[in-house]
Design a protein around this motif. Structure first.
Motif, short mmCIF file in Angstrom:
data_model
loop_
_atom_site.label_atom_id
_atom_site.label_comp_id
_atom_site.label_asym_id
_atom_site.label_seq_id
_atom_site.Cartn_x
_atom_site.Cartn_y
_atom_site.Cartn_z
N ILE A 1 36.65 40.51 36.80
CA ILE A 1 35.21 40.26 36.81
C ILE A 1 34.51 41.44 36.14
O ILE A 1 34.79 42.59 36.46
CB ILE A 1 34.67 40.09 38.24
N TRP A 2 33.60 41.12 35.21
CA TRP A 2 32.82 42.17 34.57
C TRP A 2 31.35 42.04 35.00
O TRP A 2 30.81 40.93 35.11
CB TRP A 2 32.89 42.07 33.05
N VAL A 3 30.75 43.16 35.25
CA VAL A 3 29.32 43.23 35.54
C VAL A 3 28.69 44.22 34.57
O VAL A 3 29.40 45.03 33.94
CB VAL A 3 29.05 43.67 36.99
N ASP B 1 30.86 33.74 43.79
CA ASP B 1 30.02 32.60 44.17
C ASP B 1 29.08 32.30 43.01
O ASP B 1 28.00 32.87 42.90
CB ASP B 1 29.23 32.92 45.44
N GLY B 2 29.54 31.40 42.12
CA GLY B 2 28.72 31.08 40.95
C GLY B 2 28.54 32.29 40.05
O GLY B 2 29.51 32.88 39.56
N GLY B 3 27.30 32.69 39.84
CA GLY B 3 27.01 33.84 38.99
C GLY B 3 26.89 35.13 39.75
O GLY B 3 26.39 36.12 39.21
N THR B 4 27.35 35.15 41.01
CA THR B 4 27.25 36.35 41.84
C THR B 4 28.62 36.72 42.38
O THR B 4 29.39 35.86 42.81
CB THR B 4 26.29 36.11 43.02
N LEU C 1 26.28 41.46 43.25
CA LEU C 1 25.93 41.85 41.88
C LEU C 1 26.00 40.63 40.98
O LEU C 1 26.87 39.76 41.16
CB LEU C 1 26.91 42.91 41.36
N PRO C 2 25.09 40.54 39.99
CA PRO C 2 25.18 39.43 39.04
C PRO C 2 26.38 39.60 38.12
O PRO C 2 26.66 40.69 37.63
CB PRO C 2 23.85 39.53 38.26
N VAL C 3 27.13 38.51 37.92
CA VAL C 3 28.33 38.54 37.08
C VAL C 3 27.95 38.44 35.61
O VAL C 3 27.12 37.61 35.22
CB VAL C 3 29.29 37.40 37.47
#
Length: 637
Positions: A375-377, A412-415, A488-490
């Motif tokens: 996962i990148w943020v 969870d979706g975009g988070t 955090l937003p993905v």
């Protein structure tokens, strides 16, 4: 006499009208004339006339009717009417004229001085009435537009004579209802304050003044604080016949006072905690320093132990200073994030490295449950690792010896959510709402003193908000552990791979993550005017397998570097009489020395300081006191 005063002379008798006009003009008045009632009404409506000298008998409309119409018309109601008549001069005629609206009634013939005296008397009366009306209007405009409630009560009956419209806004009731039940304002006073206010009110006859503060209960269930002031109003004889009252809404002030009291209590608690946190490491450092000079049997072991104590306590002090500086920078809006694409696994790994020593020291079992994909943020990798490391550090600190800490990542979706769970002391329900406040301390058992300055969670929360994220906390209660969840937003996610569950990240593997780094033998030249710090670093580097030289004289650095041919130069920027940045530029421009790796070692660690070091040619920037692994990474490049 006022030359601007205009008088309307109304009479159908030319001779009588002429005589009265001449008398008025000789007294300095301006005069216009009318010979009938219709013209008189039209002139009066223009609003320019101050007084009408009106004969009763007119050819079209009776003078009494003309007077009635003048007084009934809003455009002319304020005009004075002096009724005159040569025929209707009886007592009943005068009464009928005055009841019809006339301000005075004179029987003809009228002497000149009598006419002028009556006109002046009426004008003076009108001037007094106008001044009184203007004063009342100013008073009403003032009381109607201020935010405070203005009241007027008569004495001794205490009857309500006036209340301003602000009563509705502050008391929450209608003025009509208050008029019907004048004691209704007291019924709205908070029950705990009502007896006090009622006693002041009952004592008005003896003490017609007071100043107090009390609460009002609103119909919707809320509470409002007010400041109530009462003043006596006296007549010409000095007797109190009224009381004036001003009520101000001080709810906001009371709230601010509460916040200030809380802030003051937090400040005192913070200063006491800061003193405690600073004294704790200073004492072992002083004792360890004394042990370093010991001799005799077992001296080597004691000295090694002393060095470990000093290193650990200095690390603790540096952490306190870093947290305080970060809070100050965030509060002033001076902290800047260096955002980039960050792989979440590397952030968690770095956080585990940071908290590893404490986890090891307290013999905790660390479990890491990762996702089946990367996962990148978008964020600052240093600040994100700092935030996660702080949460892990807290979990280790507030979990009893041999406890269990779990780090679980979920998408969870975009988070993305990273939960740090422990089975430590937990958090009371009433503390959950304030746990992220500045200087807030979690409740601890009676046998434990509060740890930390109460700024860590606030700092983490603010840093995550700057990343567009959020930090939350849950706990079943005291002694039942707690969970801190980072959201955090993905930015993007890789395709799922095999699920990674690390249950073996115990104290040993956590410490291995801290210790593992390249240990190639390299030549290092240390340049620092702090001889003690430089020599201690040289000893450490030697133990780590480096070949180290030291110098406190930067003026011969070029010659020494050519002689020793070091792989790395660790250079203090704040050298006496020498600009470290210029020194770095000189070395990078030298054809033989430009390949040497330059590491800045300084007490200045702001983003601006890092930028200046990079522009000067430094390959790495370390803030004193540098972590051992950070130093080795900087040396290895």
């Amino acid at each position: 006499m006022n030359p601007s005063t205009l008088i309307l002379n109304v009479d159908d008798n030319d001779g009588a009208r002429y005589a009265k006009t001449r008398i008025l003009q000789s007294a300095g008045f301006q005069v216009v004339e009318a010979s009938n009632g219709t013209d008189a009404l039209a002139i009066a409506r223009r609003g320019e006339v101050s007084l009408v000298l009106l004969d009763v008998k007119l050819p079209d409309i009776n003078g009494l009717e003309v007077c009635r119409r003048i007084k009934a018309d809003p455009d002319s109601a304020a005009v004075l009417v002096l009724q005159t008549s040569a025929a209707l001069t009886g007592r009943a005629d005068k009464i009928r004229g005055l009841e019809g609206g006339a301000d005075n009634y004179l029987a003809a013939p009228i002497e000149a001085d009598e006419l002028i005296a009556n006109v002046n008397a009426l004008l003076r009366m009108r001037q007094t009435q106008t001044a009184l009306r203007d004063s009342e209007e100013r008073f009403r405009q003032l009381t109607d537009n201020v935010e405070d409630v203005f009241w007027m009560f008569s004495l001794p009956t205490r009857a309500l004579e006036y209340v301003s419209p602000a009563y509705t806004a502050i008391w929450g009731g209608s003025i009509d209802a208050l008029t019907q039940a004048p004691g209704g304002w007291l019924d709205a006073v908070h029950p705990d304050d009502r007896s006090h206010v009622g006693a002041l009110w009952d004592a008005l006859h003896d003490t017609p003044h007071y100043e107090t503060e009390f609460r009002i209960q609103l119909e919707g269930g809320g509470t409002r604080w007010v400041r109530d002031r009462l003043f006596p109003v006296r007549n010409r004889r000095g007797e109190v016949y009224r009381v004036a009252r001003v009520t101000s809404d001080i709810t906001r002030r009371r709230e601010m006072e509460g916040l200030l009291r809380s802030a003051d209590a937090n400040k005192n608690e913070f200063l006491a905690t800061l003193a405690h946190e600073l004294r704790n490491p200073l004492s072992p450092i002083r004792n360890a320093a004394a042990l370093l000079g010991s001799s005799g049997q077992g001296a080597e072991e004691r000295q090694a132990r002393a060095r470990e104590v000093i290193t650990r306590q200095v690390d603790h002090l540096a952490h306190l200073v870093d947290d305080l500086l970060d809070v100050a920078r965030i509060s002033e809006g001076k902290i800047a994030l260096r955002k980039e694409e960050v792989e979440l696994g590397s952030v968690i790994a770095q956080a585990i490295e940071t908290a590893g020593p404490l986890i090891h020291a307290r013999a905790h079992r660390l479990e890491v449950v990762a996702l089946p994909q990367q996962i990148w943020v978008e964020g600052d990798p240093v600040r994100l690792a700092q935030s996660m490391g702080n949460l892990l550090h807290n979990a280790a600190k507030f979990t009893p010896q041999g406890g269990h800490i779990k780090v679980a990542v979920a998408l969870d979706g975009g988070t993305v959510r990273i939960a740090v769970q422990d089975d430590g002391i937990g958090i009371a329900e009433d503390n959950l709402s304030r746990i992220f406040g500045m200087f807030a301390q979690a409740a601890v058992p009676p046998d434990r003193a509060p740890e930390g300055l109460g700024i860590g969670l606030s700092l983490v929360s603010r840093l995550l908000e700057m990343h567009g994220g959020h930090l939350s906390a849950t706990s079943p209660g005291i002694g039942l552990g707690s969970t801190f969840t980072v959201e955090l937003p993905v930015l993007r996610a890789a395709a799922p791979q095999e699920i990674v569950t690390e249950d073996a990240m115990t104290s040993e593997t956590a410490m291995d993550a801290v210790k593992q780094a390249g240990n190639g033998r390299r030549r290092v030249l240390l340049v620092d005017d702090n001889v003690d710090a430089m020599e201690m670093m040289a000893f450490l580097l030697a133990e780590m397998g480096y070949e180290a030289w030291t110098t406190a004289d930067a003026s011969h650095l070029e010659q020494l570097a050519l002689e020793k041919q070091p792989d790395v130069i660790v250079l203090d920027i704040g050298l006496p009489g020498v600009d470290g940045y210029e020194l770095a530029r000189m070395l990078k421009q030298h054809p033989t020395l430009k390949s040497i790796r330059l590491v800045a070692h300084t007490g200045y660690g702001s983003p601006e300081d890092r930028r200046k070091a990079q522009q000067a040619g430094f390959d790495a920037h370390l803030v004193k006191p540098a972590e051992l692994d950070d130093l080795e990474k900087a040396l290895q490049g």
